[in-house]
Design an enzyme around this catalytic site. Structure first.
Site, short mmCIF file in Angstrom:
data_model
loop_
_atom_site.label_atom_id
_atom_site.label_comp_id
_atom_site.label_asym_id
_atom_site.label_seq_id
_atom_site.Cartn_x
_atom_site.Cartn_y
_atom_site.Cartn_z
N GLY A 309 0.80 -1.22 0.00
CA GLY A 309 0.00 0.00 0.00
C GLY A 309 0.84 1.27 0.00
O GLY A 309 0.33 2.35 -0.27
N ASP A 395 -6.80 17.45 -7.99
CA ASP A 395 -7.12 18.01 -6.67
C ASP A 395 -7.10 19.53 -6.73
O ASP A 395 -6.51 20.19 -5.87
CB ASP A 395 -6.10 17.50 -5.64
CG ASP A 395 -6.58 17.75 -4.21
OD1 ASP A 395 -7.80 17.89 -4.00
OD2 ASP A 395 -5.72 17.81 -3.31
#
Length: 563
Positions: A309, A395
């Site tokens: 991850g 973003d």
């Protein structure tokens, strides 16, 4: 289960009963293949959880589905079909490799079936018609010849080249060069060549290690039809290429799956470059090991374990190095990355007035509509440069939450795990009142102007368009939507969009057609531009280049700035 499973994996199936197709038609199921049947279960492979089963003796065709129109709303993007009796089951896998394994194995198991189709439909049955031939009868005969093993796969795959050259050094793929492909089709399927392939027959396409190729057809699991940058087409072996996408480490020069610690250290010492590193499989399940070379202590190698991850941090560093090459007056300049120890620091030019949101709120009531539109133009020009260099920001909002001042010439951003969860917000204002796009923490370099993020990815919901909310599908046109919301923030002098609604409510509002209302300070012509940014279909939204022209025209027109 009485039979030993040949394959077992959680995949997604599409409902075979409903005429209309929507995201609700897709169900996650545990698929199990045995010597006699293909079954799927709700959670566990137990009889009481079984939701369907197909006898292999009844299967007439199994093949990859060509998703030519990009209509697939499923989060898994690699479909294949199983035609049995008079029905077609569509199954979606999470990767090309997974699909290849399933299709090939089922083909092997049904090779002796008596009623194999001579023709099949290579595309979906959707909304009452076959997309490949537009026939409206579901039982209509196929429109393309079907060969159980495909023409190209009659010859075996070539062996993978030796892992080492004669001098003992490992053969690593060269990292693909950055490409400005403004005209690329958003549905292009791009792969990177892991090895050179000269081509053994006239219909083969030569591969050059590190080169990028567009897959034209994936009808066979072993050989693909591909096109190179010169427009030449031919067949390439599937084991010589890897997908070009975020999170696929095989496309990077620094990833060596099967190298052990001793070999990694030997290779790095031969390379003898400060900061050189190799990412490799770890002996600890679920982790990678990063071997890092440093000259400062006599040419030693440090070993660092990261979870799967956390590999995004390695990819993020690579993206940062690419972003450092971007330079534009309306982008906050990235000077460098400090990565020798945690936390990682990103060093940029200093922006005296901080984030745009705070700037707007501090000066509320004192900024004219023309000045607000000039602020919007600054941001638009920065985004136009990103767009022209094939970067998706993902973003774009007006506030920035994780910066602190280091000195009068630099700003340092910490990217420790706690900050990654918060998400940085990215427009900053300097001492000359120029607004610049900042913090590319979520930015992605893309060849085809589209990027589908992995499940669980975080993004700013109130700034996101329907295709991101529903399918996590990002493109420069999703940045355009976010830019429209930023314009709204500017003309409300820093109000929060959808301030009365939580994220779940915003998803419902946006996907059912609701849009932010016109701010009091926004002239009608400016609100029209915002609404263009919020068109339902991405292709109906303007590009940043077009938006710059619209805003410049509005700034030069007194009528456009009149309420």
């Amino acid at each position: 289960m009485s039979a030993e499973p040949l394959l077992e994996e959680t995949l997604i199936k599409r409902s075979q009963q409903k005429r209309r197709t929507s995201p609700l038609n897709y169900k996650e199921r545990l698929f199990v293949l045995t010597k006699s049947s293909l079954s799927y279960y709700d959670g566990r492979a137990e009889k009481k959880f079984r939701r369907g089963s197909i006898q292999l003796s009844c299967i007439r065709c199994v093949e990859v589905v060509k998703d030519v129109g990009g209509i697939n709303p499923c989060q898994y993007k690699y479909p294949f079909q199983v035609v049995h009796e008079s029905n077609t089951l569509y199954v979606f896998t999470p990767s090309q490799d997974s699909r290849s394994v399933w299709v090939q194995r089922i083909k092997e198991e049904i090779r002796d079936n008596r009623e194999i189709l001579t023709k099949f439909h290579p595309q979906f049955w959707c909304e009452g018609a076959w997309l490949c031939c537009r026939q409206e009868e579901k039982q209509a005969p196929g429109c393309e010849e079907y060969n159980l093993f495909g023409d190209a796969s009659r010859k075996p795959l070539p062996p993978i080249p030796a892992e080492e050259d004669k001098d003992g050094r490992q053969r690593w793929p060269i990292l693909p060069p950055e490409v400005d492909d403004e005209d690329g089709d958003a549905t292009d399927d791009v792969v990177v060549a892991l090895y050179d392939f000269p081509g053994s027959e006239s219909h083969d396409l030569q591969l050059v290690q590190g080169g990028e190729y567009i897959i034209v057809e994936r009808c066979d699991v072993n050989w693909y039809k591909a096109r190179n940058q010169h427009g030449e087409e031919g067949y390439i072996p599937s084991n010589y290429v890897t997908e070009k996408k975020s999170g696929n480490l095989a496309q990077f020069a620094w990833y060596s799956k099967h190298v052990n610690r001793n070999k990694a250290e030997e290779l790095l010492r031969k390379e003898d470059k400060e900061g050189a590193f190799i990412v490799r499989e770890s002996s600890t399940q679920g982790t990678y090991t990063v071997s890092l070379y440093t000259k400062s202590v006599g040419g030693s190698c440090r070993q660092v374990e990261v979870s799967r991850g956390q590999t995004g941090q390695v990819c993020s560093l690579h993206s940062r190095l690419q972003l450092r090459k971007l330079s534009h007056p309306k982008l906050v300049q990235l000077y460098g990355v400090c990565s020798q120890q945690q936390p990682i620091y990103i060093i940029t030019e200093f922006m005296e007035h901080g984030c745009l949101l705070d700037f707007l709120r501090r000066r509320r009531g004192s900024i004219s509509p023309a000045s607000l539109l000039s602020i919007c133009l600054d941001v638009c020009e920065g985004m136009r440069h990103l767009e022209s260099n094939s970067f998706i920001h993902r973003d774009l909002v007006s506030s920035h939450t994780v910066s602190y001042n280091f000195c009068k010439s630099l700003t340092v951003f910490s990217k420790s795990p706690s900050f990654v969860v918060q998400g940085a917000r990215n427009c900053l204002v300097n001492d000359s009142l120029v607004v610049k796009v900042s913090d590319f923490g979520m930015a992605r370099y893309v060849l085809d102007d589209q990027y589908t993020s992995s499940s669980g990815s975080k993004f700013p919901v109130k700034w996101s368009p329907p295709e991101v909310l529903n399918f996590c599908r990002h493109s420069s046109k999703s940045d355009v939507w976010s830019y429209g919301v930023l314009m709204w923030e500017a003309f409300t002098e820093g109000r929060m969009p959808f301030e009365q609604n939580n994220n779940r409510e915003v998803v419902t509002l946006v996907t059912t057609g609701h849009r932010l209302s016109r701010p009091k300070l926004a002239p009608a012509a400016v609100y029209d531009i915002m609404q263009l940014c919020w068109q339902e279909r991405p292709e109906d939204r303007p590009s940043f280049s077009q938006l710059c022209l619209m805003i410049c025209d509005a700034l030069e027109s007194d009528a456009a700035l009149a309420n």
